[in-house]
Design an enzyme around this catalytic site. Structure first.
Site, PDB file in Angstrom:
ATOM      1  N   ASP A  13     -10.712   2.903 -10.644  1.00 60.97           N
ATOM      2  CA  ASP A  13     -11.130   3.199 -12.009  1.00 60.97           C
ATOM      3  C   ASP A  13     -11.903   1.995 -12.540  1.00 60.97           C
ATOM      4  O   ASP A  13     -11.591   0.865 -12.181  1.00 60.97           O
ATOM      5  CB  ASP A  13      -9.909   3.476 -12.897  1.00 60.97           C
ATOM      6  N   SER A  14     -12.871   2.263 -13.392  1.00 62.80           N
ATOM      7  CA  SER A  14     -13.656   1.157 -13.961  1.00 62.80           C
ATOM      8  C   SER A  14     -12.961   0.513 -15.155  1.00 62.80           C
ATOM      9  O   SER A  14     -13.385  -0.541 -15.619  1.00 62.80           O
ATOM     10  CB  SER A  14     -15.040   1.656 -14.374  1.00 62.80           C
ATOM     11  N   ASN A  41     -16.547   0.387 -10.226  1.00 58.66           N
ATOM     12  CA  ASN A  41     -17.342   1.588 -10.434  1.00 58.66           C
ATOM     13  C   ASN A  41     -17.085   2.490  -9.237  1.00 58.66           C
ATOM     14  O   ASN A  41     -17.264   2.082  -8.084  1.00 58.66           O
ATOM     15  CB  ASN A  41     -18.820   1.216 -10.529  1.00 58.66           C
ATOM     16  N   ASP A  62     -11.748  12.646 -10.464  1.00 58.55           N
ATOM     17  CA  ASP A  62     -11.518  13.118 -11.829  1.00 58.55           C
ATOM     18  C   ASP A  62     -12.309  12.233 -12.788  1.00 58.55           C
ATOM     19  O   ASP A  62     -11.762  11.310 -13.398  1.00 58.55           O
ATOM     20  CB  ASP A  62     -10.020  13.076 -12.138  1.00 58.55           C
ATOM     21  N   CYS A 102     -14.427  17.647 -17.027  1.00 58.05           N
ATOM     22  CA  CYS A 102     -13.892  17.853 -18.378  1.00 58.05           C
ATOM     23  C   CYS A 102     -15.045  17.950 -19.371  1.00 58.05           C
ATOM     24  O   CYS A 102     -14.907  17.596 -20.530  1.00 58.05           O
ATOM     25  CB  CYS A 102     -12.906  16.751 -18.758  1.00 58.05           C
TER      26      CYS A 102
END
Length: 158
Positions: A13-14, A41, A62, A102
């Site tokens: 995750d960033s 990234n 995700d 999303c």
């Protein structure tokens, strides 16, 4: 995944905050030895892992919303295609990939098309095991179509 029995889990995750929360959750659940979290990234990290020929039995992608407005739709389509291509390269033969969106502005049928394009660019074929949406804790209001923003694809790759 580690709690369900995965021998090793890598989370990318960033966000430093997200990584910190994930590490704390792993500690709280006595899973710190089974998990590794990387602040990076995801596209850069995924490319490095692809270049190193790393393979995983299950890969979950995700991302945050790529299409916050209708004007972002074409760039979002490219983003989902790129994410699917990169992710597919990390999945071992016979493995599984879950990819989500999303973005309300990305219709489910277009999302499937772009994921399929990314798979093709990666030279992979897949079977759709399930197309998902929001669970009951994210109810969809019949008069607010934007409340049906969650969508996902569970794929079995060749």
């Amino acid at each position: 995944a580690a709690k369900a029995g995965a021998r090793a889990v890598v989370g990318v995750d960033s966000s430093a905050l997200a990584i910190g929360l994930a590490q704390q959750a792993a500690l709280n659940n006595n899973l710190a030895d089974a998990v590794q979290f990387v602040e990076a990234n995801v596209f850069e990290d995924g490319q490095k892992r692809n270049d190193a020929h790393e393979k995983f039995d299950i890969v979950v992608a995700d991302p945050p919303p790529f299409a916050r407005s209708r004007k972002d739709l074409e760039n979002a389509a490219k983003g989902y295609r790129k994410l699917a291509r990169m992710t597919a390269g990390l999945v071992a033969p016979g493995g599984f990939m879950f990819i989500a969106s999303c973005s309300h502005n990305m219709p489910a049928d277009r999302f499937l098309i772009e994921v399929n394009r990314g798979l093709g660019q990666a030279g992979r074929s897949a079977r759709v095991l399930e197309q998902t949406g929001a669970s009951m804790d994210h109810p969809v209001h019949p008069l607010l179509p934007e409340s049906a923003y969650l969508k996902g694809l569970l794929l079995a790759l060749d």
